[in-house]
Design an enzyme around this catalytic site. Sequence first.
Site, PDB file in Angstrom:
ATOM      1  N   LYS A  25       0.833  -1.202   0.000  1.00  0.00           N
ATOM      2  CA  LYS A  25       0.000   0.000   0.000  1.00  0.00           C
ATOM      3  C   LYS A  25       0.875   1.262   0.000  1.00  0.00           C
ATOM      4  O   LYS A  25       0.639   2.179  -0.772  1.00  0.00           O
ATOM      5  CB  LYS A  25      -0.890  -0.043   1.251  1.00  0.00           C
ATOM      6  CG  LYS A  25      -2.112   0.802   1.188  1.00  0.00           C
ATOM      7  CD  LYS A  25      -3.193   0.240   2.099  1.00  0.00           C
ATOM      8  CE  LYS A  25      -2.983   0.540   3.577  1.00  0.00           C
ATOM      9  NZ  LYS A  25      -3.216   1.971   3.899  1.00  0.00           N
ATOM     10  N   ARG A  30       2.803   5.941  -3.225  1.00  0.00           N
ATOM     11  CA  ARG A  30       3.957   6.716  -3.671  1.00  0.00           C
ATOM     12  C   ARG A  30       4.170   6.577  -5.167  1.00  0.00           C
ATOM     13  O   ARG A  30       4.477   7.551  -5.863  1.00  0.00           O
ATOM     14  CB  ARG A  30       5.205   6.260  -2.901  1.00  0.00           C
ATOM     15  CG  ARG A  30       5.179   6.692  -1.430  1.00  0.00           C
ATOM     16  CD  ARG A  30       6.223   5.912  -0.645  1.00  0.00           C
ATOM     17  NE  ARG A  30       6.388   6.408   0.721  1.00  0.00           N
ATOM     18  CZ  ARG A  30       5.605   6.068   1.755  1.00  0.00           C
ATOM     19  NH1 ARG A  30       4.571   5.243   1.575  1.00  0.00           N
ATOM     20  NH2 ARG A  30       5.844   6.540   2.966  1.00  0.00           N
ATOM     21  N   GLY A  98      -5.830   7.973   5.439  1.00  0.00           N
ATOM     22  CA  GLY A  98      -4.971   9.024   5.991  1.00  0.00           C
ATOM     23  C   GLY A  98      -3.766   9.250   5.094  1.00  0.00           C
ATOM     24  O   GLY A  98      -3.278  10.381   4.964  1.00  0.00           O
ATOM     25  N   SER A 171       6.983  10.017  11.010  1.00  0.00           N
ATOM     26  CA  SER A 171       5.859   9.586  10.180  1.00  0.00           C
ATOM     27  C   SER A 171       6.280   9.496   8.718  1.00  0.00           C
ATOM     28  O   SER A 171       6.736  10.487   8.131  1.00  0.00           O
ATOM     29  CB  SER A 171       4.697  10.588  10.319  1.00  0.00           C
ATOM     30  OG  SER A 171       3.829  10.478   9.211  1.00  0.00           O
ATOM     31  N   GLN A 173       4.282   9.113   6.279  1.00  0.00           N
ATOM     32  CA  GLN A 173       3.337   9.890   5.477  1.00  0.00           C
ATOM     33  C   GLN A 173       3.722  11.365   5.466  1.00  0.00           C
ATOM     34  O   GLN A 173       3.741  12.015   4.418  1.00  0.00           O
ATOM     35  CB  GLN A 173       1.924   9.749   6.043  1.00  0.00           C
ATOM     36  CG  GLN A 173       1.403   8.330   5.992  1.00  0.00           C
ATOM     37  CD  GLN A 173       0.103   8.162   6.763  1.00  0.00           C
ATOM     38  OE1 GLN A 173      -0.359   9.077   7.446  1.00  0.00           O
ATOM     39  NE2 GLN A 173      -0.486   6.991   6.661  1.00  0.00           N
ATOM     40  N   ASP A 317       1.967  -0.899  11.843  1.00  0.00           N
ATOM     41  CA  ASP A 317       0.694  -1.435  11.346  1.00  0.00           C
ATOM     42  C   ASP A 317       0.563  -2.924  11.667  1.00  0.00           C
ATOM     43  O   ASP A 317      -0.514  -3.507  11.519  1.00  0.00           O
ATOM     44  CB  ASP A 317       0.601  -1.233   9.825  1.00  0.00           C
ATOM     45  CG  ASP A 317       0.547   0.246   9.452  1.00  0.00           C
ATOM     46  OD1 ASP A 317       0.174   1.053  10.325  1.00  0.00           O
ATOM     47  OD2 ASP A 317       0.881   0.587   8.315  1.00  0.00           O
ATOM     48  N   LYS A 344      -4.738   5.760  14.702  1.00  0.00           N
ATOM     49  CA  LYS A 344      -4.807   5.077  13.402  1.00  0.00           C
ATOM     50  C   LYS A 344      -6.282   4.978  12.989  1.00  0.00           C
ATOM     51  O   LYS A 344      -7.105   5.742  13.459  1.00  0.00           O
ATOM     52  CB  LYS A 344      -4.131   3.710  13.499  1.00  0.00           C
ATOM     53  CG  LYS A 344      -2.617   3.802  13.724  1.00  0.00           C
ATOM     54  CD  LYS A 344      -1.907   4.401  12.528  1.00  0.00           C
ATOM     55  CE  LYS A 344      -0.412   4.499  12.737  1.00  0.00           C
ATOM     56  NZ  LYS A 344       0.244   5.241  11.645  1.00  0.00           N
ATOM     57  N   ARG A 348      -6.416   1.810  18.154  1.00  0.00           N
ATOM     58  CA  ARG A 348      -6.131   0.366  18.110  1.00  0.00           C
ATOM     59  C   ARG A 348      -5.788  -0.228  19.473  1.00  0.00           C
ATOM     60  O   ARG A 348      -5.937  -1.432  19.671  1.00  0.00           O
ATOM     61  CB  ARG A 348      -5.021   0.061  17.091  1.00  0.00           C
ATOM     62  CG  ARG A 348      -5.530   0.202  15.669  1.00  0.00           C
ATOM     63  CD  ARG A 348      -4.522  -0.192  14.610  1.00  0.00           C
ATOM     64  NE  ARG A 348      -5.157  -0.117  13.295  1.00  0.00           N
ATOM     65  CZ  ARG A 348      -4.519   0.115  12.156  1.00  0.00           C
ATOM     66  NH1 ARG A 348      -3.204   0.282  12.160  1.00  0.00           N
ATOM     67  NH2 ARG A 348      -5.181   0.161  11.019  1.00  0.00           N
ATOM     68  N   ARG A 389      -7.455  -3.443   9.778  1.00  0.00           N
ATOM     69  CA  ARG A 389      -6.476  -4.325  10.438  1.00  0.00           C
ATOM     70  C   ARG A 389      -7.054  -4.987  11.696  1.00  0.00           C
ATOM     71  O   ARG A 389      -6.628  -6.072  12.074  1.00  0.00           O
ATOM     72  CB  ARG A 389      -5.188  -3.561  10.738  1.00  0.00           C
ATOM     73  CG  ARG A 389      -4.529  -3.026   9.467  1.00  0.00           C
ATOM     74  CD  ARG A 389      -3.072  -2.676   9.692  1.00  0.00           C
ATOM     75  NE  ARG A 389      -2.625  -1.598   8.822  1.00  0.00           N
ATOM     76  CZ  ARG A 389      -2.302  -1.719   7.537  1.00  0.00           C
ATOM     77  NH1 ARG A 389      -2.376  -2.886   6.955  1.00  0.00           N
ATOM     78  NH2 ARG A 389      -1.923  -0.669   6.834  1.00  0.00           N
TER      79      ARG A 389
HETATM   80  C1  S3P Z   1       2.545   4.931   6.164  1.00  0.00           C
HETATM   81  C2  S3P Z   1       3.173   5.234   7.338  1.00  0.00           C
HETATM   82  C3  S3P Z   1       2.639   4.835   8.642  1.00  0.00           C
HETATM   83  C4  S3P Z   1       1.625   3.703   8.525  1.00  0.00           C
HETATM   84  C5  S3P Z   1       0.621   3.975   7.466  1.00  0.00           C
HETATM   85  C6  S3P Z   1       1.282   4.171   6.117  1.00  0.00           C
HETATM   86  C7  S3P Z   1       3.187   5.346   4.889  1.00  0.00           C
HETATM   87  O1  S3P Z   1       2.004   5.924   9.256  1.00  0.00           O
HETATM   88  O2  S3P Z   1       0.989   3.503   9.766  1.00  0.00           O
HETATM   89  O3  S3P Z   1      -0.280   2.876   7.374  1.00  0.00           O
HETATM   90  O4  S3P Z   1       2.813   4.832   3.816  1.00  0.00           O
HETATM   91  O5  S3P Z   1       4.074   6.191   4.934  1.00  0.00           O
HETATM   92  P1  S3P Z   1       2.821   7.193   9.792  1.00  0.00           P
HETATM   93  O6  S3P Z   1       2.926   8.149   8.674  1.00  0.00           O
HETATM   94  O7  S3P Z   1       2.004   7.725  10.926  1.00  0.00           O
HETATM   95  O8  S3P Z   1       4.177   6.708  10.203  1.00  0.00           O
END
Ligand code: S3P
Length: 432
Positions: A25, A30, A98, A171, A173, A317, A344, A348, A389
Amino acid sequence: MTVRSELTLEGPAPLRGSIHMPGDKGISHRALLFAALADGASTLTGLADGDDVARTRAALEALGVDLHGETPGPVRVEGRGVDALREPEAILDCANSGTTMRMVVGLLAGRPFHAVLAGDAALTRRPMGRVVEPLRALGAHLDGRAEGHLPPLAVRGARLVGRRLALRVASGQVKTALLLAGLQAAGTTEIVEPAPSRDHSERMLAALGAPVEQVDAVTVRTRAGAPQPFELAVPGDPSSAVFFAVAAAVTPGSEVTIEDLALNPTRIGFVDVLRRMGAAIDIAAGSTRLGEPAGSLTVRAAPLTGTVVDVDEGLIDEVPALAVAAAFAAGVTEFRGVAELRVKESDRLATLERELGALGVGVETGPDRLVVRGGAPRPATLESHGDHRIAMAGAVAANAVAGSSTVRGWSAVAASYPRFADDLATLTGQTS
Ligand code: S3P
């Protein structure tokens, strides 16, 4: 694909055979974004087929990017560079994702137009200040509920100027959002995290010739530039594979091989945890694509014992699945540094406490920890709490426990793994 609303399983059902996971994912989101930034056509095979990645694709389409083809077949992205993106006519609906909201807002921070990003009820509760604040520091105009801390978010892009950004939370993301903004900013953007997070963006962008440099484990630097167009067969998702790895480890008589899995070290901390608990796991290295290692993973059932797990081991995750392993292990397992799990797709720590409790397993939670007293889980009616999840963790427990158990709210798995129940049935030989 429509996903049923409830899943009932009769356990214990050993898993045998080999399987491919949906595309990773994180790499899929990306790959779509980087292909849109490139000047030329890219071809992506095996993208994750869940709703989350579909949201990133739909956002790019709303921004004027042409995409052709359906996953898992090749998807062709007609990248025309960041300047070709245009103002979307409607709200960008990120649904439960997210990752879509945080990454796309980074992409738009440097675009000279207005956009609004919104999501479902769960996403609307998730923290956005962590991405809004550093993007504002680069010069972007962003707003949202609670002073920009909560969705929906409104962005009006601006001319960005790079600078050093010290993040409050590690993070993957947020780092990716800032890299997408930094590639559009004047000067150098340096991102410093309090701890390492997953590094897919650094690996992929550097492999695609974009000016992204990993300075040390917590620092990455970028400046104006773009990736080249590319071809990628997305490797399988370890955060999905962990559910089958745990199912195989805790269900006696199981042996499962997961083929062509992403083996990025920032993602496979769960392997060491399961080995420490006593699971028999072999890894066979395969090819590396865009700097991302892949290979296969074989897991055999074995009696497990409790351990101490820290999220800095390269997992986050994977905690719901590992908590199920802990529920079937002898003794106590303690998860430390898990505060992020509270924000999340569900809280969780709270949802695991409830669902493992329903299975008769002793659980304690604190702001930053989860303690599971392993034993002999009993059949139960479980809930997904709208979290993919938590739903899959429930299915893994249901499959291993003696008797009939049900997971309600099963359709939540559509976010990342719509075919999960079919793949589980194939491995347990229960396909009709
Ligand atoms: C992700 C980073 C993680 C992960 C999310 C996907 C990513 O979150 O929990 O499912 O693709 O960069 P964070 O950005 O909070 O680390």
